[in-house]
Design a protein around this motif. Structure first.
Motif, PDB file in Angstrom:
ATOM      1  N   CYS A 659       0.837  -1.206   0.000  1.00 53.80           N
ATOM      2  CA  CYS A 659       0.000   0.000   0.000  1.00 53.80           C
ATOM      3  C   CYS A 659       0.870   1.254   0.000  1.00 53.80           C
ATOM      4  N   VAL A 662       3.805   3.940   4.217  1.00 55.04           N
ATOM      5  CA  VAL A 662       2.920   3.621   5.333  1.00 55.04           C
ATOM      6  C   VAL A 662       3.140   4.630   6.454  1.00 55.04           C
ATOM      7  N   VAL A 668      -1.694  -0.215  10.065  1.00 56.67           N
ATOM      8  CA  VAL A 668      -1.927  -0.929   8.804  1.00 56.67           C
ATOM      9  C   VAL A 668      -2.131  -2.416   9.068  1.00 56.67           C
ATOM     10  N   GLN A 671      -5.602  -2.894  10.275  1.00 64.18           N
ATOM     11  CA  GLN A 671      -6.582  -2.784   9.194  1.00 64.18           C
ATOM     12  C   GLN A 671      -6.651  -4.090   8.400  1.00 64.18           C
ATOM     13  N   HIS A 719       4.971  -6.811   4.310  1.00 65.26           N
ATOM     14  CA  HIS A 719       4.771  -5.500   3.687  1.00 65.26           C
ATOM     15  C   HIS A 719       5.768  -5.265   2.564  1.00 65.26           C
ATOM     16  N   VAL A 734      -5.633   1.319   2.293  1.00 72.09           N
ATOM     17  CA  VAL A 734      -5.442  -0.005   2.899  1.00 72.09           C
ATOM     18  C   VAL A 734      -6.688  -0.522   3.620  1.00 72.09           C
TER      19      VAL A 734
END
Length: 787
Positions: A659, A662, A668, A671, A719, A734
């Motif tokens: 995404c 960050v 994140v 989420q 990530h 995200v």
């Protein structure tokens, strides 16, 4: 901008009040003299309303008002519609869209179980609920529409007579020559896939408190909406007031997921009752109401044909899509076009045909729910890819490796417009790298090597994957204001409203870095139309990109004003001013530091002299976002299935996700984890089931299953960071991504586990009953063959 806070997993600022019970939700709001509302809802899926008699209810003690459509006829205006076709999209794709007005109360006809027929306001909720039982309604049942595919047929009963049929949205789109490509394919697979109807289940249900000030001619309403400014505009239109006379406050909100971004009848009726009675009125939804009358979601059927060469190169796809919108087309093209725009995902496919029919049926209208059309199409296409891999005898991972768009091909344009009418161009990412990261994390090769040995022992484990590319952060803007107060502290306000995303932390991180102040000096205000005059709201994975960049723009402007003022106060050039940790100083002069508050105070006029600079240390910004940024991910699920009971246990769940840049990795992660949990619910448990009379059969948690912590495995995140070139902070959305792939990944894994039986998973939820049924059917088929 410095990077002291941006990119750091700082603890969430808002969590303390939630953990100690100091949060303030709509139901916590109590006003002097407040009454309470309850709603009489239709028990029929489709019926004509012949008469409504409220006389007995109105005479009951403690009842302050009983209202029907006619009571508020002067103010009965259609609920808001969303999802009109943008002009640039209409230039490229011929889309038919039909709407009819949906009013806050039914007048002549009810079209779904739960539609509001009458409203009671009483001294308390108990009295209001009791009075509902005294209202007499004469209904004439009408034939209901339940099945979306049947509703699309010309012979089906028509829900809205003025339409002539039940088709609310219809369009087709073609890329290349799919007929020729599929005719020449070495292998083709055809299958029908079905994604069930389900609904967002926030812990806090919907609620409204409204107070009308007759003297000021102003309305204030507390509402746990995701879109305060949209609601403000709607109420201003209903009440025929200027928008500054309508204040909408979304206080602490216990989850939204898109369910609270809808336009609801109760949002209008409670304020109308407050004005009519001259007293504040409160309504809080109960869970039964939520099942019936909060926006439903998902529910699509796909007839997919996919073809490939022998080496696994996909040459073409056709998809005939049906979408069940419920009784009204509240969201226009949003859900059906979202599905089409995300159909190809990371795959390099140049021949495509889609034929979309979105129909109305006698159910609560649909609205976007975390993923908004993407989980459905990802389920259909990712299942089709696995079916194709099986037919080819190629590992599903290798089929994806062969067909994923490479990083050196980006930016990559698909020859169709996005829903906003702009070209559909993937801006950034490395889809093969995301795939490999997920496979490495789950140790895919080791899993495959162990599978045969486990099967020999009667242990049936499978592994499945699903990929997506998601357009996030729909524009065109979000508002943000930044202001430095007399003490040097910072107040940030934005049109983005939080429902648990951590805005008070992430936005403070952006502002603190841009301004050079400590994180705890920043106060973030959202969800209040009095705080900023314009705004859009929180949905479509948009807040970090839209509000975050607006906030960065505004904070950068304020920093410039502070630096200019400091230069005058310190009698140096602006380039020699240092602003960090809430202090101004002269570069290289250690003892020159002054607190930021002193600079603000020095800018105010005194009796002796004017200030050193205009004391306007504030700015607003509306960062323009013309089109979306593209997030991508690959999910991998490893499962074990008990063929005797049909029970599925998820052993591991891996998400490789990109995404962009960050703000807060911990947030994140949260989420993604929350989205995956909801996606697993859709994969295995949740299902709104209707009978042939459009009666909801799974209207409580006794029948509608949601996953608990016992069913959700540890979720492993990997990530990747490919900054988006489409915004200064390089971010992508995200919020929804975690929910997109689980139904497909889990279904692929279950089918892989059951490979010895050769069953095919074509529908969700993949419940134990469904698995047992599939296995039993396969055994019967084998018995017939050997008979």
């Amino acid at each position: 901008m410095g990077a002291k806070y941006f990119g750091a997993s700082v603890p969430r600022k808002e969590d303390e009040r939630f953990l100690v019970g100091d949060a303030r939700y709509v139901d916590d709001i109590t006003l002097a003299g407040m009454h309470h509302a309850a709603f009489l809802r239709s028990p029929h899926g489709h019926a004509r309303v012949r008469a409504v008699d409220v006389s007995a209810a109105a005479s009951l003690p403690g009842v302050r008002g009983v209202f029907t459509y006619d009571s508020f006829a002067r103010w009965m205006k259609p609920l808001a519609l969303f999802g009109a076709v943008p002009p640039r999209l209409a230039e490229r794709v011929a889309i038919t869209v039909k709407n009819v007005p949906q009013y806050p109360m039914a007048r002549d006809t009810v079209r779904y179980v739960g539609e509001i027929v009458a409203m009671v306001v009483a001294d308390n909720r108990h009295l209001a609920e009791n009075a509902l039982d005294a209202i007499e309604v004469d209904y004439e049942p009408l034939p209901p529409l339940v099945d979306m595919v049947d509703a699309a047929e010309p012979s089906a009963p028509v829900l809205h007579p003025e339409w002539g049929d039940n088709v609310a949205v219809a369009f087709k789109n073609t890329l290349g020559d799919p007929d020729r490509a599929l005719a020449g394919a070495d292998v083709t697979v055809r299958e029908r896939f079905h994604v069930q109807r389900y609904v967002g289940m926030p812990i806090e249900m919907r609620g409204v408190v409204a107070e009308y000030d007759r003297r000021a001619g102003a309305l204030t309403t507390w509402n746990n909406t995701q879109v305060p400014h949209f609601l403000q505009q709607g109420l201003a239109n209903t009440f025929e007031l200027p928008t500054h006379k309508v204040r909408v406050v979304a206080p602490d909100v216990g989850g939204g997921f898109g369910t609270k971004a809808n336009g609801y009848a109760e949002d209008v009726l409670v304020p109308l009752a407050a004005r009519e009675l001259g007293r504040p009125v409160k309504w809080t939804e109960d869970r039964r109401e939520h099942f019936m009358a909060a926006a439903h979601a998902r529910h699509q059927t796909h007839d997919v044909e996919i073809g490939a060469t022998r080496d696994g190169t996909i040459v073409g796809i056709k998809d005939r899509i049906w979408v069940d919108l419920g009784a009204y087309n509240s969201w226009g093209i949003v859900l059906p076009y979202n599905s089409v725009a995300h159909l190809l995902g990371p795959y390099r496919v140049t021949n495509l045909f889609v034929d979309v029919t979105a129909v109305v049926t006698n159910k609560m209208p649909n609205a976007p729910y975390r993923g908004a059309g993407r989980p459905e199409v990802v389920f259909a296409i990712e299942r089709a890819v696995d079916c194709l891999a099986h037919e080819l005898g190629i590992d599903p991972a290798d089929v994806r490796r062969r067909n994923f768009i490479r990083a050196d091909e980006l930016p990559y344009e698909i020859d169709m417009p996005y829903r906003d009418g702009n070209p559909l161009v993937y801006d950034s990412g490395d889809f093969p790298a995301t795939l490999e990261a997920a496979l490495a994390q789950v140790d895919y090769d080791a899993f495959r090597a162990e599978q045969p040995r486990l099967r020999a022992r009667g242990i049936y484990r499978g592994i499945g994957m699903a990929a997506y590319v998601e357009g996030t952060a729909v524009g065109p803007y979000e508002s943000a204001s930044v202001r430095v107060d007399l003490s040097g502290r910072v107040v940030v306000a934005t049109g983005a409203a939080s429902q648990g995303q951590g805005h008070e932390t992430t936005f403070a991180q952006v502002a603190a870095d841009a301004l050079g102040v400590p994180l705890d000096w920043v106060t973030v205000v959202g969800g209040d139309t009095d705080a900023v005059p314009f705004g859009v709201g929180t949905y479509a994975s948009r807040s970090a990109v839209t509000a975050g960049n607006s906030l960065h723009d505004a904070a950068t402007e304020v920093r410039g004003k502070l630096v200019d003022a400091a230069a005058k106060l310190l009698e140096v050039a602006p380039d020699d001013v240092v602003l960090e940790e809430g202090q101004i100083s002269i570069r290289g002069v250690a003892d020159s530091a002054l607190p930021l508050g002193k600079l603000v105070q020095a800018s105010l006029p005194t009796f002796a002299a004017p200030g050193v600079a205009p004391p306007r240390f504030e700015a607003e910004a509306f960062h323009h976002v013309p089109t979306v940024t593209y997030t991508n991910a690959v999910h991998v699920a490893a499962v074990e299935v008990d063929p005797g009971t049909g029970l599925t246990k998820i052993l591991r769940y891996v998400v490789a996700h990109d995404c962009g840049n960050v703000i807060n990795p911990r947030i994140v992660d949260g989420q993604i984890h929350g989205g995956v949990a909801q996606g697993i619910g859709g994969a295995l448990f949740e299902d709104l089931v209707f009978d042939d009379q459009a009666q909801l059969l799974t209207g409580s948690f006794l029948d509608y299953l949601v996953p608990t912590s016992m069913e959700i495995p540890t979720i492993e995140n990997v990530h990747l960071h490919t900054p988006s070139p489409r915004n200064p902070l390089g971010m992508k959305g995200v919020g929804e991504g975690g929910a997109i792939s689980p139904p497909a990944a889990v279904a692929n894994a279950i089918e892989d586990a059951l490979a010895p039986w050769g069953v095919r998973i074509t529908a969700t939820p993949v419940s134990p009953a469904r698995i047992v049924g599939l296995l039993a059917a396969r055994e019967r088929e084998r018995a017939r063959v050997h008979a």
